[in-house]
Design an enzyme around this catalytic site. Structure first.
Site, mmCIF file in Angstrom:
data_model
loop_
_atom_site.group_PDB
_atom_site.id
_atom_site.type_symbol
_atom_site.label_atom_id
_atom_site.label_comp_id
_atom_site.label_asym_id
_atom_site.label_seq_id
_atom_site.Cartn_x
_atom_site.Cartn_y
_atom_site.Cartn_z
ATOM 1 N N ASP A 47 0.847 -1.200 0.000
ATOM 2 C CA ASP A 47 0.000 0.000 0.000
ATOM 3 C C ASP A 47 0.886 1.255 0.000
ATOM 4 O O ASP A 47 0.398 2.374 -0.115
ATOM 5 C CB ASP A 47 -1.011 -0.004 1.155
ATOM 6 C CG ASP A 47 -0.361 -0.027 2.529
ATOM 7 O OD1 ASP A 47 0.874 -0.129 2.610
ATOM 8 O OD2 ASP A 47 -1.104 0.058 3.532
ATOM 9 N N LYS A 115 -1.242 -9.505 2.791
ATOM 10 C CA LYS A 115 -0.580 -9.054 4.024
ATOM 11 C C LYS A 115 -1.498 -8.062 4.725
ATOM 12 O O LYS A 115 -2.188 -7.275 4.062
ATOM 13 C CB LYS A 115 0.756 -8.384 3.682
ATOM 14 C CG LYS A 115 1.430 -7.727 4.888
ATOM 15 C CD LYS A 115 2.831 -7.252 4.578
ATOM 16 C CE LYS A 115 2.938 -5.834 4.056
ATOM 17 N NZ LYS A 115 2.344 -4.806 4.937
ATOM 18 N N GLU A 117 -1.670 -5.534 8.542
ATOM 19 C CA GLU A 117 -0.866 -4.965 9.620
ATOM 20 C C GLU A 117 -1.520 -5.205 10.980
ATOM 21 O O GLU A 117 -2.741 -5.135 11.109
ATOM 22 C CB GLU A 117 -0.695 -3.452 9.401
ATOM 23 C CG GLU A 117 0.059 -3.124 8.133
ATOM 24 C CD GLU A 117 0.337 -1.629 7.974
ATOM 25 O OE1 GLU A 117 0.111 -0.857 8.921
ATOM 26 O OE2 GLU A 117 0.791 -1.262 6.871
ATOM 27 N N GLU A 184 9.012 -4.665 10.527
ATOM 28 C CA GLU A 184 9.494 -3.416 9.911
ATOM 29 C C GLU A 184 10.097 -2.504 10.982
ATOM 30 O O GLU A 184 9.482 -2.259 12.031
ATOM 31 C CB GLU A 184 8.328 -2.689 9.216
ATOM 32 C CG GLU A 184 8.777 -1.356 8.621
ATOM 33 C CD GLU A 184 7.739 -0.695 7.726
ATOM 34 O OE1 GLU A 184 6.676 -1.285 7.481
ATOM 35 O OE2 GLU A 184 8.015 0.437 7.278
HETATM 36 O O1 KIV Z 1 3.357 -1.040 1.734
HETATM 37 C C1 KIV Z 1 4.503 -1.486 1.845
HETATM 38 O O2 KIV Z 1 5.342 -1.398 0.950
HETATM 39 C C2 KIV Z 1 4.821 -2.125 3.106
HETATM 40 C C3 KIV Z 1 6.271 -2.240 3.454
HETATM 41 C C4 KIV Z 1 6.804 -0.927 3.880
HETATM 42 C C5 KIV Z 1 6.478 -3.244 4.508
HETATM 43 O O3 KIV Z 1 3.955 -2.495 3.843
#
Ligand code: KIV
Length: 300
Positions: A47, A115, A117, A184
């Site tokens: 994102d 993915k 968070e 991260e």
């Molecule tokens: O959106 C993204 O690229 C991420 C990375 C910073 C881990 O979530």
């Protein structure tokens, strides 16, 4: 030649052989093609596209439909790499059903996994997606979708107590069924502490060397991020932005000086036809030149 697609089993095999997985972000067809040809193992359609591709101030302003445009371009390109779609803000938090529908849309668009968070507080959503048959990667440490709560882009897990909190979140995700966790912006020692206590794959971006593979945002390593954020953990491998700007300046200068296009950029025709057309240009009346346009400001 047929190309072997990376799977969760391939990634587990890398870990078993103590080999690091190579993980980059990509958002468009050409970049994903080059990364795939270079043999990267995983591509995250992050994102972060909000900031890298759309010039938005944070990742909070991108939605599912915009992400799907980037995801389709990348999954079209990736013959080899395992593609992970990053669920944007509010595409999984509201309910299990929202999470399953959002993740399902990414899988239908060609993603191998999604993915999201957060730790314990998203564990139920993770379980719902996993129960729907979707491979899920967790994301802990600096989680940009919680920027307001974190108070900015800050390193996480800097004390033993913070490392233990991170571990408790990681364990909640592991119990919920994630196949991997991304850490991260955490100190290397904290990442090692967490990884050594988990059975799932642990990848890092700014989390030091003691993890199962390294992620980098492609714009950071290639030098084409337009903005002020410049994390300590990034190593530059190219100066794409500088080179692109130089190329545009040279092109502008050539066009203005009349040296582009040259004869080599023009389509040749039969000399006899060329003579006839040239003669016609001279003998037939041309349209009068366009009336003068109003003066414009000088170019930069
Ligand atoms: O959106 C993204 O690229 C991420 C990375 C910073 C881990 O979530």
């Amino acid at each position: 030649m047929s190309v072997r697609k990376v799977t969760v089993a391939t990634l587990a095999g890398l870990k078993a052989r103590n080999e690091k997985a190579v993980f980059v972000t990509a958002y468009d067809y050409p970049t994903a093609t080059f990364a795939d040809r270079a043999g990267v193992d995983m591509i995250l359609v992050g994102d972060s596209a909000a900031m890298t591709m759309l010039g938005l101030p944070s990742t909070l302003q991108i939605g599912l439909d915009e992400m799907l445009v980037f995801i389709r371009a990348v999954t079209r390109a990736a013959q080899h790499a395992f593609v992970i779609g990053d669920l944007p803000f509010l595409s999984y938090q509201p309910s299990d059903e929202t999470a399953i529908r959002s993740a399902g849309a990414f899988v239908a668009a060609g993603c191998d996994a999604v993915k999201c968070e957060g730790g314990a507080r998203v564990a139920q959503r993770v379980r719902a997606m996993v129960d729907a048959g979707i491979a899920v990667m967790g994301h802990l440490g600096l989680t940009p979708q919680n920027l307001g709560q974190l108070g900015g882009y800050r390193v996480q897990g800097k004390s033993l107590a913070a490392a233990e909190r991170l571990l408790r979140d990681a364990e909640a995700l592991e119990r919920a069924g994630v196949f991997a966790i991304l850490l991260e912006a955490v100190p290397a020692e904290t990442a090692a502490f967490v990884r050594e206590r988990l059975g799932v794959l642990v990848y890092g971006i700014g989390a030091g060397p003691h993890v199962d593979g390294q992620l980098v945002i492609s714009h950071d390593m290639l030098g084409n991020f337009v903005g002020d954020i410049s994390p300590r953990f990034v190593k530059r491998y190219a100066e794409v932005g500088t080179n692109v700007e130089r190329a545009f300046r040279e092109y502008a200068s050539d066009v203005r000086a009349g040296v582009f296009p040259g004869p080599e950029h023009c389509y040749p025709i039969d000399p006899a036809d060329e003579s006839l057309i040239r003669a016609a240009r001279q003998t037939r009346k041309a349209r009068p030149a366009a009336r003068s346009v109003p003066a414009v400001e000088a170019r930069p």
